[in-house]
Enzyme design. Sequence first.
Site, PDB file in Angstrom:
ATOM      1  CB  SER A  17      93.633 -29.826  64.787  1.00 26.67           C
ATOM      2  OG  SER A  17      94.439 -30.039  63.697  1.00 26.67           O
ATOM      3  CB  SER A  19      96.864 -31.182  60.910  1.00 22.73           C
ATOM      4  OG  SER A  19      97.480 -30.005  61.090  1.00 22.73           O
ATOM      5  CB  THR A  64     100.322 -27.799  66.708  1.00 25.67           C
ATOM      6  OG1 THR A  64      99.842 -26.382  66.545  1.00 25.67           O
ATOM      7  CG2 THR A  64      99.301 -28.661  67.705  1.00 25.67           C
ATOM      8  CE  LYS A  68     103.762 -25.107  65.592  1.00 23.11           C
ATOM      9  NZ  LYS A  68     103.494 -24.198  64.135  1.00 23.11           N
ATOM     10  N   GLY A 130     107.097 -17.479  70.436  1.00 17.79           N
ATOM     11  CA  GLY A 130     107.259 -18.815  70.505  1.00 17.79           C
ATOM     12  C   GLY A 130     107.789 -19.494  69.170  1.00 17.79           C
ATOM     13  CG  LEU A 207     101.412 -17.912  61.816  1.00 22.52           C
ATOM     14  CD1 LEU A 207     101.785 -16.314  61.022  1.00 22.52           C
ATOM     15  CD2 LEU A 207     102.633 -18.082  62.561  1.00 22.52           C
TER      16      LEU A 207
END
Length: 247
Positions: A17, A19, A64, A68, A130, A207
């Site tokens: 990740s 984040s 994530t 979501k 998604g 993305l």
Amino acid sequence: MSTVKQFGLVGKNISYSFSKKYFTQKFETENLAICSYENFDIPNIFEIHNIIKNNPDLKGLNVTIPYKESIMPFLDKLSKKAIAIGAINTIKITKKGHLKGYNTDYYGFKKSLKPLLKQHHNKALILGTGGASKAVAYALEQLGIAYTFASRKNDNNHIKYNEITEDIMNDYGIIINCTPLGTSPNTNSCPAIPYDFFTPDHIAFDLIYNPEATLFLKKAKQNGAVTKNGIEMLIFQAEKAWAIWNK
């Protein structure tokens, strides 16, 4: 009362990740020693109850893949934009312990895409269906860009990858990968679309941010397309989440 502020990411298989690294570095740089950030890697969404229960200092969460959409029924309230999008990626935990869901993905994508747009970029093909693709669709609506979904599955509401022709590619000036195909370590995969029909008039937006250049972006660039990955989008959405948690 504790002065510690804890934040985190909810997802599955999220050791890669962005984040955690981003916020940990942010807290160090901005001398926010009372703040911490950790990954909550859970096998199913029902574990959200235990996360909240066992972490009383939690003030906010990012969400994530693959939760979501499935996390939404577990929240006490949703922002209007989150309801319109149908997916969330940010949760604010109020002083009373209520969970409110937001979507900052759309904001990050919109802000990242906007500088690339030219007059002919008026239609977009969204690869994948998604939660992330819903945020992308909402951002495109706000930008006045028409869009169509494409995926591997048979569905009346979108185009199948093997149905994408040269005419379709010419008609859609923006192609956006919202699938996880190509994410590290599986860097040799990409959506099965006809890459030979990319041109210098196309924008190819992925993305994914790890690797920096996915196979999708490499193949599009070989045919002259303008390419962009998801790192800037992630930074924008992370800062928006931070603002929500602290307002």
